[in-house]
Design an enzyme around this catalytic site. Structure first.
Site, PDB file in Angstrom:
ATOM      1  CD  GLU A 106      -2.861   0.768   2.569  1.00 34.98           C
ATOM      2  OE1 GLU A 106      -2.552  -0.084   3.433  1.00 34.98           O
ATOM      3  OE2 GLU A 106      -3.912   1.432   2.625  1.00 34.98           O
ATOM      4  N   PRO A 147      21.963   4.397  28.991  1.00 32.56           N
ATOM      5  CG  PRO A 147      20.883   6.271  29.788  1.00 32.56           C
ATOM      6  CD  PRO A 147      20.886   5.338  28.636  1.00 32.56           C
ATOM      7  CG  LEU A 148      23.292  -1.651  31.250  1.00 35.92           C
ATOM      8  CD1 LEU A 148      21.973  -2.185  30.693  1.00 35.92           C
ATOM      9  CD2 LEU A 148      24.456  -2.400  30.594  1.00 35.92           C
ATOM     10  CB  SER A 149      19.839   0.763  35.755  1.00 33.79           C
ATOM     11  OG  SER A 149      18.848  -0.181  35.386  1.00 33.79           O
ATOM     12  N   GLY A 150      21.378  -2.138  34.884  1.00 33.62           N
ATOM     13  CA  GLY A 150      21.450  -3.530  35.326  1.00 33.62           C
ATOM     14  C   GLY A 150      20.078  -4.064  35.698  1.00 33.62           C
ATOM     15  N   GLY A 151      19.023  -3.266  35.491  1.00 34.98           N
ATOM     16  CA  GLY A 151      17.652  -3.721  35.741  1.00 34.98           C
ATOM     17  C   GLY A 151      17.051  -4.341  34.486  1.00 34.98           C
ATOM     18  CB  VAL A 152      13.759  -6.028  34.023  1.00 32.99           C
ATOM     19  CG1 VAL A 152      12.868  -6.421  32.865  1.00 32.99           C
ATOM     20  CG2 VAL A 152      13.936  -7.199  34.965  1.00 32.99           C
ATOM     21  CG  ASP A 153      12.218  -1.639  32.442  1.00 36.51           C
ATOM     22  OD1 ASP A 153      11.698  -2.726  32.151  1.00 36.51           O
ATOM     23  OD2 ASP A 153      11.720  -0.840  33.238  1.00 36.51           O
ATOM     24  CB  SER A 154      18.496  -0.154  31.064  1.00 35.08           C
ATOM     25  OG  SER A 154      18.785  -0.619  32.350  1.00 35.08           O
ATOM     26  CE  LYS A 203      -7.427   0.892   2.997  1.00 33.14           C
ATOM     27  NZ  LYS A 203      -6.223   0.996   3.839  1.00 33.14           N
ATOM     28  CB  CYS A 251      -4.759  -2.507   3.653  1.00 33.93           C
ATOM     29  SG  CYS A 251      -3.919  -3.001   5.173  1.00 33.93           S
TER      30      CYS A 251
END
Ligand SMILES: Nc1ncnc2c1ncn2[C@@H]1O[C@H](COP(=O)(O)OP(=O)(O)OC[C@H]2O[C@@H]([n+]3cccc(C(=O)O)c3)[C@H](O)[C@@H]2O)[C@@H](O)[C@H]1O
Ligand SMILES: Nc1ncnc2c1ncn2[C@@H]1O[C@H](COP(=O)(O)OP(=O)(O)OP(=O)(O)O)[C@@H](O)[C@H]1O
Ligand SMILES: NC(=O)CC[C@H](N)C(=O)O
Length: 815
Positions: free
Chosen positions: A45, A362-369, A114, A175
């Site tokens: 499309e 910025p890596l905090s060592g937590g799940v998200d980063s 369309k 579509c």
């Protein structure tokens, strides 16, 4: 004369407003189609302009440039003697349409606008386009003067028509027309159209890929015929990732398909099928045939060419690296794989198209980063695979990003070390454990890692405050009030953001490379919803690959990455309690965990998020659903949680207006900018709504208390008769349903963990509401018929509570 048609379906990674690049990619797909003996080529499309041009569709320039590209395509040597259509916007009599434009050699054959627009989710098509509403009618579109002159063609039919060649008939549904209950393929196929072509711009959401495939398969199963589905793939300049999965189905079977996730810009899916198979299949469907006999016909644009040819005249099967076929068994990626692949491909498009030199995280060592870091690592794996497979485009993009014209990656780690810069920014409140986890992860994915302390920066800022006001804020642990305690946390978090941008700007300078780095954010969707984040801290970044993914799914992804990418440290990261580490330790122990701070578990938040956005619950119906699902919980406790959630949500909604642009992965995303349009200034005590909850709570609490008593008595070995309103109505009990395939993770769902059966039916609006309610997961699990109407005539609320009393879990215990 043969009856076999060879068709080519293009999957393209287009880019909004990149007319040059889009032209080149379309041309490339035409060349691949021609090289493989296809007599027909279709594509996605709005492939000429790119799908996500948005308000550029209001600009006359956009239409002009599309016609210019079309002319270039028509002149291309590879495009000769092939029926080709492309997706582009067209204006006709001052109305803009989203069209397929079909051409053969130097002649434009048909413009098919369309007819059903898409406006849900991230789609806003009616903001720019109008649907063509004149069914089975065409008009003459006056071609722009320069086009008319170049082609020696003044007009072309525009409208709801199909193309009849000497040997077959081909028609379009674009579509959303496939997704709609009045799909256009139904009437077209009944009117004898044998090849249905769908050019799509369908984006990825977790657990969605099977829907398109099912729709295509079903369409060609019920109607017979060939169904050609061509989709975009990748990031064309917006938050969504177009989902690929182009496919060809014949009489209910998938015969060819393209990939969902890949870095290649052009993929052509080839398929050959025998027109006679369509005729035989349709002829045997007797009910279809009688309906077809009375179906009104379509305007047919006669094109005196043949699409079919003898198979022997085809070139040998493709040596082309970008051509794929056939389908085999369609394998869907699991959600955790989708997270590993979708955001990774999207990030690659973002990086190479932004002209930046890599990422700073910025890596905090937590799940998200950590998840964000691993997604970049996954991207590096895909890049290395593509280069090894001979994709010159990916190799060249890689060289350009790294400013190294001879670079060939020796492995994902090598590339990650050049593309990803991670940084742990500790304060006096940070623990050794998180610092070590961040370093270990960086080591295992081979990012370029720094571990720095930011206390001096925080102290300097506080000194400025002290100098100006003469006051010194204190943490709670040191006797400070909540305001001081919060301000001291937020200044740490915000300082990280300022430093992140400083490092992103200068790290490549330090390494003697040109350019800068994109700052990656890792705020996740649930924290954003609850407002458990600092506005303009590291949640503010250039781009966030996980901003649409719930913590529950992220954990699944991490478990997958630990195994598949061999990252042992991930086990520790997942097990550690999520904590912000912004408050001082108390007696050497962690004083702050996210879940305690939020007053909600991540699993609860995930559930609230789904109910709010996907089930469209306000406070009252959210409470009703959760109370009905029970799980042995005190309704008063459920009411408290719901109110707490909505209060926090209302107070913090303003934070959604500045959410970092993130990969769109979930339909419960709270992204205020594009997806979840709501006010950002609320009356946070929800007076009216909470009063409704309180009214509901009273009878429920009474019932709950009765139930508790009963259980206690049972535990004491006393046989007591069940309360009269929980008597099962004979014959109405159904077995508990199997775990529904709704994508809800029941193992993690706090409230909906027990599938329910009910022993009652209800009438009217309220009953419909509560039938759904009883299931709690979109699956009706209610026993049918045979029950009286609710005794309550006293309105919605009383009827509800009487119904609630009759809902039982699978063991027959009223909830
Ligand atoms: N309706 C509205 N429209 C526009 N702006 C509005 C507003 N209401 C307040 N504001 C403004 O919003 C700002 C307050 O928001 P904000 O500065 O975020 O501050 P605030 O929400 O008060 O605090 C941050 C939250 O994140 C939590 N937290 C905990 C641990 C870690 C982290 C982390 O990020 O690492 C965060 C922390 O416990 C707290 O709940 C103020 O400037 C206020 O004036
Ligand atoms: N010590 C730290 N070093 C580097 N970056 C940090 C640090 N603490 C927080 N951040 C950054 O700030 C973001 C938001 O912090 P917050 O404490 O809210 O973490 P979060 O959203 O729970 O993420 P995570 O699970 O990565 O800790 C983090 O995702 C991370 O990018
Ligand atoms: N572009 C469209 O018409 C989108 C159609 C459809 N709802 C989808 O999600 O794929």
């Amino acid at each position: 004369m043969g009856h076999t048609v060879r068709v080519a379906v293009a999957t393209l990674n287009q880019w909004a407003m990149d007319f040059q690049g889009n032209l080149e990619r379309i041309l490339r797909s035409i060349e691949i189609a021609a090289a493989n003996g296809a007599t027909y080529r279709t594509g996605p499309e709005l492939e000429v302009s790119g799908y996500s041009c948005e308000d550029h569709f209001h600009e006359p320039d956009t239409y002009l440039h599309c016609w210019e590209v079309l002319l270039e395509l028509m002149r291309a040597p590879a495009a000769q003697n092939m029926l080709i259509d492309v997706g582009m916007p067209v204006q006709h009599r001052n109305v803009a349409y989203n069209c397929r434009v079909a051409f053969y050699n130097a002649s434009i054959v048909l413009v098919r606008p369309k007819m059903i627009m898409c406006d849900d989710g991230n789609y806003r098509e009616t903001r720019w386009f109008s649907p063509w509403t004149k069914e089975r009618q065409t008009e003459e579109l006056q071609l722009p003067r320069f086009v008319a002159l170049a082609l020696a063609q003044e007009t072309v039919p525009i409208g709801d028509a199909v193309i009849a060649t000497r040997d077959t008939c081909l028609g379009y549904e674009i579509c959303e027309e496939l997704w709609n209950p009045r799909s256009k393929h139904i009437d077209m196929s009944l009117a004898g159209v044998e090849i249905i072509v769908n050019g799509s711009g369908s984006y990825m959401q977790l657990r969605k890929a099977h829907i398109t495939t099912d729709l295509i398969r079903n369409a060609s199963y019920k109607a017979g015929g060939a169904y050609l589905f061509a989709n975009l793939r990748g990031c064309d300049g917006q938050r969504v990732y177009f989902n690929g999965c182009s496919a060809v189905a014949l009489n209910g079977q998938l015969v060819a398909r393209g990939r969902q996730f890949a870095l290649g810009e052009v993929e052509v899916t080839l398929a050959a099928f025998d027109l006679q198979d369509i005729r035989a299949y349709r002829g045997a469907l007797r009910s279809r045939s009688s309906l077809a006999a009375s179906t009104p016909t379509y305007p047919r644009i006669q094109l005196p060419i043949e699409l079919a040819g003898p198979a022997a005249s085809w070139p040998p099967p493709p040596a082309e690296p970008h051509a794929t076929s056939p389908a085999g068994d369609w394998e869907y990626h699991r959600p955790e794989e989708e997270i590993a692949l979708g955001p990774a491909c999207w990030l690659w498009d973002y990086l190479r198209r932004s002209g930046q030199g890599g990422f700073f995280l910025p890596l905090s060592g937590g799940v998200d980063s950590s998840s964000t870091a691993i997604i970049v690592h996954s991207m590096c794996r895909l890049v290395v695979e593509a280069v090894a497979a001979g994709d010159c485009q990916v190799r060249d993009d890689c060289r350009k990003i790294l400013a190294d014209p001879a670079y060939v990656p020796s492995g994902a780690g090598d590339l990650c070390g050049r593309l990803l810069f991670t940084c742990y920014m500790g304060t006096e409140n940070s623990s050794r454990e998180t610092r070590a986890r961040a370093a270990a992860l960086a080591d295992q994915i081979r990012s370029h890692h720094l571990s720095i302390g930011i206390d001096s920066a925080v102290a300097a800022l506080l000194a400025v405050f002290r100098l100006a006001t003469g006051q010194t804020p204190r943490f709670r642990a040191d006797g400070g009030c909540p305001r001081q305690n919060l301000a001291l946390q937020n200044i740490q978090a915000r300082t990280r953001m300022v430093l992140a941008y400083l490092f992103a700007q200068l790290m490549l300078w330090v390494h003697g490379r040109p350019g800068g780095l994109l700052v990656l954010g890792s705020a996740n969707v649930d924290e954003a919803l609850r407002g458990y984040m600092t506005k303009y801290d590291c949640s503010s970044a250039d781009v966030n690959p996980i901003g649409g993914i719930s913590k529950v799914d992220l954990r699944r992804f991490l478990a997958y990455a630990q195994r598949e990418f061999s990252l042992p440290i991930v086990a520790e990261i997942v097990q550690a309690p999520p904590t912000a580490e912004l408050e001082p330790l108390v007696d050497g122990a962690l004083a702050q965990t996210d879940e305690q701070d939020m007053g909600l578990t991540y699993a609860e938040l995930s559930e609230f998020g789904r109910l709010r956005k996907q089930a469209f619950c306000g406070p009252f119906s959210m409470f009703c659903k959760l109370a009905a699902a029970g799980g042995g919980r005190d309704p008063a406790e459920v009411a408290d949680k719901v109110k707490h959630f909505f209060r926090c949500y209302a107070i913090n909604r303003h934070k959604m207006t500045v959410l970092t642009p993130s990969y769109h992965a979930e339909s419960y995303s709270p992204d205020d900018n594009r997806f979840d349009h709501r006010p950002f200034l609320y009356r946070a005590n929800w007076t009216w709504q909470f009063r409704a909850i309180d009214a509901e709570l009273e009878p429920l609490t009474r019932h709950y208390q009765q139930q508790q008593q009963q259980q206690q008595q049972q535990q004491q070995g006393q046989q007591t008769p069940p309360p009269c309103d929980s008597e099962p109505a004979s014959g109405n009990d159904e077995p508990a349903p199997a775990q529904p395939a709704t994508g809800l993770d029941h193992s993690a769902a706090p409230f909906f963990s027990r599938p329910l059966t009910t022993t009652t039916t209800m009438s009217g609006a309220a009953s419909a509401h509560h039938l759904y309610l009883a299931a709690g997961d979109g699956q009706l699990t209610v026993a049918g018929g045979g029950l009286t109407k609710s005794q309550s005539s006293g309105g919605y609320s009383r009827m509800h509570s009487s119904v609630m009393g009759k809902i039982k879990d699978r063991t027959g215990v009223p909830v």
